[in-house]
Enzyme design. Structure first.
Site, PDB file in Angstrom:
ATOM      1  N   LYS A 117       0.944  -1.637   0.401  1.00  0.00           N
ATOM      2  CA  LYS A 117      -0.059  -0.005  -0.539  1.00  0.00           C
ATOM      3  C   LYS A 117       1.031   1.017  -0.145  1.00  0.00           C
ATOM      4  O   LYS A 117       0.583   2.258  -0.944  1.00  0.00           O
ATOM      5  CB  LYS A 117      -1.021  -0.093   1.287  1.00  0.00           C
ATOM      6  CG  LYS A 117      -1.814   0.998   1.444  1.00  0.00           C
ATOM      7  CD  LYS A 117      -1.722   2.326   1.835  1.00  0.00           C
ATOM      8  CE  LYS A 117      -2.639   3.614   2.007  1.00  0.00           C
ATOM      9  NZ  LYS A 117      -1.903   4.714   2.799  1.00  0.00           N
TER      10      LYS A 117
ATOM     11  N   ASP B 151      -5.852   4.860 -16.129  1.00  0.00           N
ATOM     12  CA  ASP B 151      -6.517   4.184 -14.542  1.00  0.00           C
ATOM     13  C   ASP B 151      -6.073   3.313 -13.501  1.00  0.00           C
ATOM     14  O   ASP B 151      -5.602   2.699 -13.992  1.00  0.00           O
ATOM     15  CB  ASP B 151      -7.209   3.574 -15.735  1.00  0.00           C
ATOM     16  CG  ASP B 151      -8.673   2.231 -14.875  1.00  0.00           C
ATOM     17  OD1 ASP B 151      -8.688   2.032 -13.664  1.00  0.00           O
ATOM     18  OD2 ASP B 151      -9.287   1.915 -15.934  1.00  0.00           O
TER      19      ASP B 151
ATOM     20  N   HIS C 198       4.795  11.813  10.311  1.00  0.00           N
ATOM     21  CA  HIS C 198       3.456  12.018   9.664  1.00  0.00           C
ATOM     22  C   HIS C 198       2.632  12.430  10.471  1.00  0.00           C
ATOM     23  O   HIS C 198       1.332  12.826   9.666  1.00  0.00           O
ATOM     24  CB  HIS C 198       2.549  10.416   9.160  1.00  0.00           C
ATOM     25  CG  HIS C 198       1.460   9.819   8.527  1.00  0.00           C
ATOM     26  ND1 HIS C 198       1.381  10.038   7.341  1.00  0.00           N
ATOM     27  CD2 HIS C 198       0.264  10.031   8.740  1.00  0.00           C
ATOM     28  CE1 HIS C 198       0.913   9.821   6.931  1.00  0.00           C
ATOM     29  NE2 HIS C 198      -0.248   9.347   8.122  1.00  0.00           N
TER      30      HIS C 198
HETATM   31  P1  NDP Z   1      -8.974   4.751 -25.598  1.00  0.00           P
HETATM   32  O1  NDP Z   1      -9.977   4.062 -26.058  1.00  0.00           O
HETATM   33  O2  NDP Z   1      -8.830   6.406 -25.523  1.00  0.00           O
HETATM   34  O3  NDP Z   1      -7.703   4.550 -26.941  1.00  0.00           O
HETATM   35  C1  NDP Z   1      -6.427   5.326 -27.206  1.00  0.00           C
HETATM   36  C2  NDP Z   1      -7.265   5.948 -28.338  1.00  0.00           C
HETATM   37  O4  NDP Z   1      -5.246   6.816 -28.890  1.00  0.00           O
HETATM   38  C3  NDP Z   1      -6.658   5.070 -29.606  1.00  0.00           C
HETATM   39  O5  NDP Z   1      -7.603   4.190 -30.017  1.00  0.00           O
HETATM   40  C4  NDP Z   1      -5.870   5.980 -30.717  1.00  0.00           C
HETATM   41  O6  NDP Z   1      -7.167   5.677 -31.268  1.00  0.00           O
HETATM   42  C5  NDP Z   1      -5.360   6.950 -30.313  1.00  0.00           C
HETATM   43  N1  NDP Z   1      -3.603   7.237 -29.996  1.00  0.00           N
HETATM   44  C6  NDP Z   1      -3.512   8.040 -30.707  1.00  0.00           C
HETATM   45  N2  NDP Z   1      -2.103   8.380 -30.848  1.00  0.00           N
HETATM   46  C7  NDP Z   1      -1.674   6.708 -29.635  1.00  0.00           C
HETATM   47  C8  NDP Z   1      -0.310   6.340 -29.785  1.00  0.00           C
HETATM   48  N3  NDP Z   1       0.264   7.208 -29.930  1.00  0.00           N
HETATM   49  N4  NDP Z   1      -1.085   4.859 -29.482  1.00  0.00           N
HETATM   50  C9  NDP Z   1      -2.199   4.067 -29.245  1.00  0.00           C
HETATM   51  N5  NDP Z   1      -2.995   4.666 -29.798  1.00  0.00           N
HETATM   52  C10 NDP Z   1      -3.116   6.339 -29.365  1.00  0.00           C
HETATM   53  O7  NDP Z   1      -8.689   4.336 -24.808  1.00  0.00           O
HETATM   54  P2  NDP Z   1      -7.691   3.124 -24.119  1.00  0.00           P
HETATM   55  O8  NDP Z   1      -8.191   2.213 -25.141  1.00  0.00           O
HETATM   56  O9  NDP Z   1      -6.062   3.423 -23.842  1.00  0.00           O
HETATM   57  O10 NDP Z   1      -8.511   2.603 -23.069  1.00  0.00           O
HETATM   58  C11 NDP Z   1      -8.461   3.028 -21.438  1.00  0.00           C
HETATM   59  C12 NDP Z   1      -9.487   3.786 -21.504  1.00  0.00           C
HETATM   60  O11 NDP Z   1     -10.566   2.259 -21.556  1.00  0.00           O
HETATM   61  C13 NDP Z   1      -8.959   3.904 -19.730  1.00  0.00           C
HETATM   62  O12 NDP Z   1     -10.603   4.956 -19.418  1.00  0.00           O
HETATM   63  C14 NDP Z   1      -9.799   3.409 -18.717  1.00  0.00           C
HETATM   64  O13 NDP Z   1     -10.500   3.578 -17.941  1.00  0.00           O
HETATM   65  C15 NDP Z   1     -10.946   2.038 -20.063  1.00  0.00           C
HETATM   66  N6  NDP Z   1     -11.104   1.146 -19.327  1.00  0.00           N
HETATM   67  C16 NDP Z   1     -10.580   0.146 -18.904  1.00  0.00           C
HETATM   68  C17 NDP Z   1     -11.229  -1.350 -18.900  1.00  0.00           C
HETATM   69  C18 NDP Z   1     -10.130  -2.211 -18.033  1.00  0.00           C
HETATM   70  O14 NDP Z   1      -9.286  -1.340 -17.004  1.00  0.00           O
HETATM   71  N7  NDP Z   1     -10.756  -3.276 -17.655  1.00  0.00           N
HETATM   72  C19 NDP Z   1     -12.532  -1.815 -19.623  1.00  0.00           C
HETATM   73  C20 NDP Z   1     -12.815  -0.600 -20.289  1.00  0.00           C
HETATM   74  C21 NDP Z   1     -12.578   0.513 -20.918  1.00  0.00           C
HETATM   75  P3  NDP Z   1      -6.918   6.190 -33.266  1.00  0.00           P
HETATM   76  O15 NDP Z   1      -5.962   4.924 -33.692  1.00  0.00           O
HETATM   77  O16 NDP Z   1      -8.346   6.464 -33.832  1.00  0.00           O
HETATM   78  O17 NDP Z   1      -6.515   7.890 -33.600  1.00  0.00           O
END
Ligand code: NDP
Length: 429
Positions: free
Chosen positions: A269, A285, A383
């Site tokens: 923790k 997240d 603390h």
């Molecule tokens: P997003 O859905 O926002 O996807 C990230 C987007 O950023 C990509 O799809 C891409 O879109 C764009 N992008 C731009 N630059 C880059 C780069 N250099 N590398 C990669 N992608 C890039 O976010 P995530 O898919 O990362 O999902 C994270 C979110 O999902 C968090 O908010 C989380 O809380 C949530 N979540 C978590 C779950 C879990 O932990 N089990 C389950 C479901 C949701 P494009 O290619 O179209 O430009």
């Protein structure tokens, strides 16, 4: 001005002076300076688009951890957290480690895992073979579902299949496919969920089974970051304790956590005390990182310490922390929350890998801060002195009265809300 994470006297500045110092240091644009100076929160209209049923926003203190040198680069670390002494302790240890050459870090490729659960296959072995025989087609299909990721150099790279509970009852028998995806600079939850959902119909066809779950695994054990530090004992000496005594105490405190889950949970923790605030400040997240970190701490079959502490032949204290880091510098709230956007400007990280490396260094510093206190003065001395201001406020103090009451609580070694209320009554009289 060159960016140095060493800012003597920062603690004694007013909030306004600290903001202005950072604006000058980073040469922030007018818009960013305005955000930092006058709008240090999330607008309700943005919040309303982020989640459901919004009735307001909830703020946390945002501070900066100082003195960090990680792989010879200085980092000022934005930390959003409510608990006193975390930022002070991380900065204090970062200063010691800085004198010892700084943190060294590394990270694996950023491969996240998507799971597909298949049940009710008439023949699980044949179903497994059927999926593996079409592995390349399935990987291609996953990439077709997210071509922009492939264009960035990422995408689905591999696929594995396991049969779970093969000899058990019909309900517990299942086939699990793992899709391994390089998510580039995104955490990748939505990317992966899109990919595995797109594969479900083909997988059902190949296996003659039924697909239920299609979801990211937060056990990101192919997306690891590791930080180490090597500290000569002389840098660990503190009032009444030699450096060797502190070093040996830290190692024995680690051995306690390594062997006893009751201690390991608290030890870990304390590590997350450093990690979560950076995850939150960067709009990531923290539940995902927490879940992965604790699972990784149990990877050898027993819940244990996330860090290891030992000494080398020269008697230096050696610390190491390796954790899964399912986070991104794009996606989620990272580019939506205005203060998270500002946090990236302060952090100056260019990739999700770099952010992961910095965060494990903060976790390692935080752990040493807690252990050093525990094996010397005890955690309460530092603390509670810092906690005294929260106690004073909980008793109703505001403005100048907060520090007056807090100082009195520390002086009289009675850091309790009840006593603070009594002092307030006397003061008002
Ligand atoms: P997003 O859905 O926002 O996807 C990230 C987007 O950023 C990509 O799809 C891409 O879109 C764009 N992008 C731009 N630059 C880059 C780069 N250099 N590398 C990669 N992608 C890039 O976010 P995530 O898919 O990362 O999902 C994270 C979110 O999902 C968090 O908010 C989380 O809380 C949530 N979540 C978590 C779950 C879990 O932990 N089990 C389950 C479901 C949701 P494009 O290619 O179209 O430009």
């Amino acid at each position: 001005m060159e960016i140095s994470s060493r800012i003597p006297g920062f603690y004694n500045m007013t909030i306004e002076e600290r903001k202005k110092y950072l604006i000058d240091l980073y040469n922030l644009s007018e818009e960013d300076a305005e955000q930092l100076l006058h709008h240090p929160s999330l607008p309700e209209e943005t919040a309303d688009k982020m989640i459901e049923n919004v009735i307001g926003t909830f703020s946390l203190p945002l501070a900066v951890g100082l003195n960090f040198t990680v792989d010879e680069k200085d980092y000022i670390i934005p930390m959003a957290v409510e608990e006193p002494s975390i930022v002070a302790s991380a900065s204090y240890i970062a200063k010691i480690v800085r004198e010892a050459g700084g943190f060294k870090t590394e990270a694996t490729e950023r491969i996240m895992i998507g799971q597909i659960q298949v049940v009710g296959c008439p023949d699980f072995k044949k179903a497994k073979e059927a999926i593996l025989s079409e592995k390349d087609t399935l990987i291609q299909a996953a990439n077709d579902a997210y071509p922009s990721l492939v264009a960035r150099g990422g995408g689905a790279e591999d696929l594995e299949v396991r049969i779970i509970n093969e000899h058990s009852s019909q309900y517990s028998q299942m086939l699990i496919a793992h899709l391994y995806v390089n998510t580039c600079d995104a955490m990748g939850a939505n990317i992966i969920n899109t990919m595995v959902e797109s594969l479900a119909p083909v997988v059902e066809h190949l296996t003659n089974g039924k697909v239920y779950l299609r979801i990211l695994s937060n056990y990101a054990d192919r997306c690891l970051a590791k930080a180490t530090c090597t500290i000569p004992p002389k840098l660990l000496a503190s009032d009444g304790f030699t450096g060797e005594e502190v070093r040996d105490g830290v190692i024995q405190a680690y051995e306690f956590a390594a062997s006893d889950p009751y201690r390991a949970v608290t030890h870990n923790k304390g590590i997350m005390n450093g990690i979560d605030p950076v995850i939150i400040a960067t709009g990531n997240d923290w539940r995902a990182v927490e879940a992965g970190a604790h699972a990784y701490a149990a990877r050898h079959g027993k819940y244990s310490s996330m860090t290891t502490w030992s000494k080398d032949e020269e008697g230096n204290l050696i610390g190491e922390l390796e954790l899964p880091m399912s986070l991104g510098i794009v996606g989620g709230a990272s580019r939506v929350h205005p203060m998270a956007k500002l946090a990236y400007k302060i952090l100056r990280v260019d990739s999700a890998k770099e952010l992961s490396r910095v965060i494990v260094a903060v976790g390692l510093a935080q752990n040493l801060g807690a252990l050093k206190s525990l094996v010397t003065d005890g955690i309460q001395k530092g603390h509670m002195a810092l906690h005294s201001r929260s106690v004073a406020m909980a008793a109703g103090a505001s403005g100048e009265l907060v520090d007056i009451i807090a100082d009195k609580l520390v002086e009289e070694k009675e850091i309790r809300v009840g006593y603070a209320k009594k002092l307030m009554e006397e003061y008002v009289k």
